[in-house]
Write a protein that holds these residues in place. Sequence first.
Motif, short mmCIF file in Angstrom:
data_model
loop_
_atom_site.label_atom_id
_atom_site.label_comp_id
_atom_site.label_asym_id
_atom_site.label_seq_id
_atom_site.Cartn_x
_atom_site.Cartn_y
_atom_site.Cartn_z
N ASN A 152 0.85 -1.19 0.00
CA ASN A 152 0.00 0.00 0.00
C ASN A 152 0.88 1.24 0.00
O ASN A 152 1.63 1.49 0.96
N PHE A 153 0.81 2.02 -1.09
CA PHE A 153 1.64 3.20 -1.24
C PHE A 153 0.88 4.49 -0.90
O PHE A 153 1.28 5.58 -1.33
N ASP A 154 -0.20 4.39 -0.14
CA ASP A 154 -0.96 5.58 0.21
C ASP A 154 -0.10 6.59 0.97
O ASP A 154 -0.21 7.81 0.75
N THR A 155 0.75 6.11 1.88
CA THR A 155 1.59 7.03 2.64
C THR A 155 2.62 7.70 1.73
O THR A 155 2.95 8.88 1.93
N CYS A 156 3.13 6.97 0.74
CA CYS A 156 4.08 7.56 -0.20
C CYS A 156 3.41 8.65 -1.04
O CYS A 156 3.99 9.71 -1.29
N ILE A 157 2.18 8.37 -1.47
CA ILE A 157 1.45 9.37 -2.26
C ILE A 157 1.15 10.60 -1.42
O ILE A 157 1.28 11.76 -1.88
N GLU A 158 0.77 10.38 -0.17
CA GLU A 158 0.50 11.51 0.72
C GLU A 158 1.77 12.33 0.95
O GLU A 158 1.72 13.57 1.00
N ALA A 159 2.92 11.67 1.04
CA ALA A 159 4.19 12.38 1.22
C ALA A 159 4.51 13.24 -0.01
O ALA A 159 5.05 14.35 0.12
N GLU A 160 4.18 12.73 -1.21
CA GLU A 160 4.42 13.52 -2.42
C GLU A 160 3.53 14.76 -2.46
O GLU A 160 3.97 15.83 -2.87
N TYR A 161 2.27 14.62 -2.04
CA TYR A 161 1.40 15.80 -1.98
C TYR A 161 1.92 16.81 -0.96
O TYR A 161 1.81 18.03 -1.17
N ASN A 162 2.49 16.33 0.12
CA ASN A 162 3.07 17.25 1.11
C ASN A 162 4.26 18.00 0.53
O ASN A 162 4.49 19.17 0.87
N LYS A 163 5.00 17.34 -0.37
CA LYS A 163 6.11 18.03 -1.03
C LYS A 163 5.61 19.18 -1.89
O LYS A 163 6.24 20.24 -1.97
N ILE A 164 4.46 18.96 -2.55
CA ILE A 164 3.89 20.04 -3.37
C ILE A 164 3.51 21.23 -2.49
O ILE A 164 3.74 22.39 -2.85
N GLU A 165 2.92 20.96 -1.34
CA GLU A 165 2.57 22.04 -0.42
C GLU A 165 3.81 22.78 0.06
O GLU A 165 3.80 24.01 0.21
N GLN A 166 4.89 22.05 0.30
CA GLN A 166 6.13 22.70 0.72
C GLN A 166 6.69 23.56 -0.41
O GLN A 166 7.24 24.66 -0.16
N LEU A 167 6.58 23.06 -1.65
CA LEU A 167 7.04 23.86 -2.79
C LEU A 167 6.21 25.14 -2.94
O LEU A 167 6.75 26.21 -3.26
N LYS A 168 4.91 25.03 -2.71
CA LYS A 168 4.06 26.23 -2.78
C LYS A 168 4.48 27.25 -1.74
O LYS A 168 4.53 28.46 -2.02
N TYR A 169 4.79 26.77 -0.56
CA TYR A 169 5.23 27.68 0.51
C TYR A 169 6.57 28.33 0.15
O TYR A 169 6.76 29.55 0.34
N SER A 170 7.49 27.54 -0.42
CA SER A 170 8.79 28.09 -0.80
C SER A 170 8.65 29.09 -1.95
O SER A 170 9.33 30.13 -1.97
N TYR A 171 7.76 28.79 -2.91
CA TYR A 171 7.56 29.71 -4.03
C TYR A 171 6.94 31.02 -3.56
O TYR A 171 7.31 32.11 -4.02
N ALA A 172 6.01 30.93 -2.59
CA ALA A 172 5.38 32.14 -2.07
C ALA A 172 6.39 33.02 -1.35
O ALA A 172 6.22 34.26 -1.31
N ASN A 173 7.44 32.42 -0.82
CA ASN A 173 8.47 33.19 -0.13
C ASN A 173 9.62 33.58 -1.04
O ASN A 173 10.65 34.06 -0.56
N GLY A 174 9.47 33.34 -2.34
CA GLY A 174 10.44 33.79 -3.32
C GLY A 174 11.73 33.01 -3.36
O GLY A 174 12.77 33.56 -3.77
N LEU A 175 11.71 31.74 -2.98
CA LEU A 175 12.94 30.96 -2.96
C LEU A 175 13.34 30.49 -4.35
O LEU A 175 14.51 30.15 -4.57
N PHE A 176 12.38 30.42 -5.30
CA PHE A 176 12.72 30.08 -6.67
C PHE A 176 11.67 30.67 -7.60
O PHE A 176 10.59 31.11 -7.16
N SER A 177 11.98 30.67 -8.89
CA SER A 177 11.14 31.31 -9.88
C SER A 177 9.90 30.48 -10.20
O SER A 177 9.81 29.30 -9.81
N GLU A 178 8.99 31.09 -10.95
CA GLU A 178 7.76 30.40 -11.33
C GLU A 178 8.05 29.23 -12.27
O GLU A 178 7.43 28.17 -12.14
N GLU A 179 9.01 29.40 -13.19
CA GLU A 179 9.35 28.32 -14.13
C GLU A 179 9.90 27.11 -13.36
O GLU A 179 9.53 25.97 -13.64
N GLU A 180 10.79 27.37 -12.38
CA GLU A 180 11.35 26.27 -11.60
C GLU A 180 10.26 25.60 -10.76
O GLU A 180 10.25 24.38 -10.60
#
Length: 516
Positions: free
Chosen positions: A165-193
């Motif tokens: 069961n890879f449900d926890t792995c999938i949930e971890a990947e979605y959490n990575k997207i949320e972390q990326l959104k937070y980093s992008y909102a704080n200007g850590l990387f560009s929109e293209e990246e």
Amino acid sequence: MRIIPKQTRVKMEFFKNIGLADAIVGLLGVIIEVFLFTSNAPWRYWAMLVVLFFFGLLLIKFEGDRVYIMALYFLKHLTVRRKFFKNSKNKHSNMRGITPFTGVADGFIEYGGGYFAKVLEIPSVEFRFFSERKQDNMVERVMGAVLRQSGDMSVNLVKLDRPINFDTCIEAEYNKIEQLKYSYANGLFSEEEFRCRVGIIRDRIEQLKFINNDNKIIKHFYYLVLFDKNKDMLDAQTTAAANLFLSNEVDARILETHELMAFCKYNYTYDFDEREAVDLTPEDCMDWILPEKLELLVRKHICDGVTAFTLRITNYPTYVYNAWGHRIFDIPDTKVVMKFKPLDKFKSVRSIDRAIDELQGQVKDTGKTSRVIEIQEHIETLTSLLMQLKNDSETLFEVNLYITVYDRQGYQAGQIPVKRRVRRLLNEEGFRCDDLMLRQLEAYISSGISAYDALHNEGRGIHSGSAAAVFPFVHSVLQDPKGVDRAKRGLAYHYRLFQARQQPCQQQYDNHREIR
């Protein structure tokens, strides 16, 4: 090096390999022969030849048993019911009639109110990297302690094949997207990246969903099942066993109610979605768990269209190493159930005493050196076991090991049948097995998850030290806690991820190899 003692139950022999039952059958034949000889019938000599041939045939061994015993098995096989259905109105042909458990509720598997079970999931251990001292310490302080503390409770060690069961792995990947959104909102990387990184993660999520729902990866899972009539006592014993595992760096956990429902259903098949168990009620779980149809044949049974063979280990190697059961518990497409039943110490000592006395008498009556060596080795193992029981350092268990081999693909020309492959592997490891011909009902019931064992009288007496050394279980592949396991067919996850892209290159390589 550990010792598995020979049989603690030794049959009395009147002559070489002639037991009490054999003597009775032979005596019956002699009586009939004498009766025919003293008669005045003109055909008495022909009748005596027929009787001699008949009783001689009955005493021949076939599949490890005398022919007269196989005849009794055959008669019983003809009289018992051999087809069962889940929705049958006849209680004698209903699947519930041969299913030991009757329900799952409140974290317990229920067995008709007679007793209950709780289940611990135990992981594999990278045992080969341990020193011998650490290996002995884990065997004695973990599994050995659990078996010795079980008291009068029966214990099952179970191996099941089930999808990861890879449900926890999938949930971890979605959490990575949320972390990326937070980093992008704080200007850590560009929109293209940001878009490139999110695209990669979403592609990975799609691949994880594919192997999580469609192309599932099957892996071995191991469980320790404890039984008792008292719920409170059973709960305390299971919690103590889990804490004992955790204190020795073995991450064991107690299954919850919906996990127990899935565990029960995995005993029959893994072609279902275990997430369905979350919404089930205790009243509906049995209809969801039980298979639709079961048919018992001479050497196999068919459950919902899948053919399965049940093997029982009848002979063990005398000398074994730590984790001696890891090869058995790592066979693909099998269910393995090892049943431990504690024996009364006084009765065990008395049985071993009688066995040693009988063996010493057989040494005097035999003239073959090979037979003398075999009996003396038998006496030595029983003497060693008797000394350990007398010193209160060991507990004797009646052990039966059942292996259910699933033939999901059927016979294919040019390939060795799965049953033969398993038997060959067992022979290489020094084990001997019986396919329980004409006893498929007993085999099916005994290989289930329960404290009942229809063949307990044929079990092997093994002391707790050697019985515990069957653990730990060692996977043939490694997997990180949040990693993706290798498939048993040898296809790694990264290969599946780019399978379509790499296919032309693989074909070129295969063509080049054929040319070479």
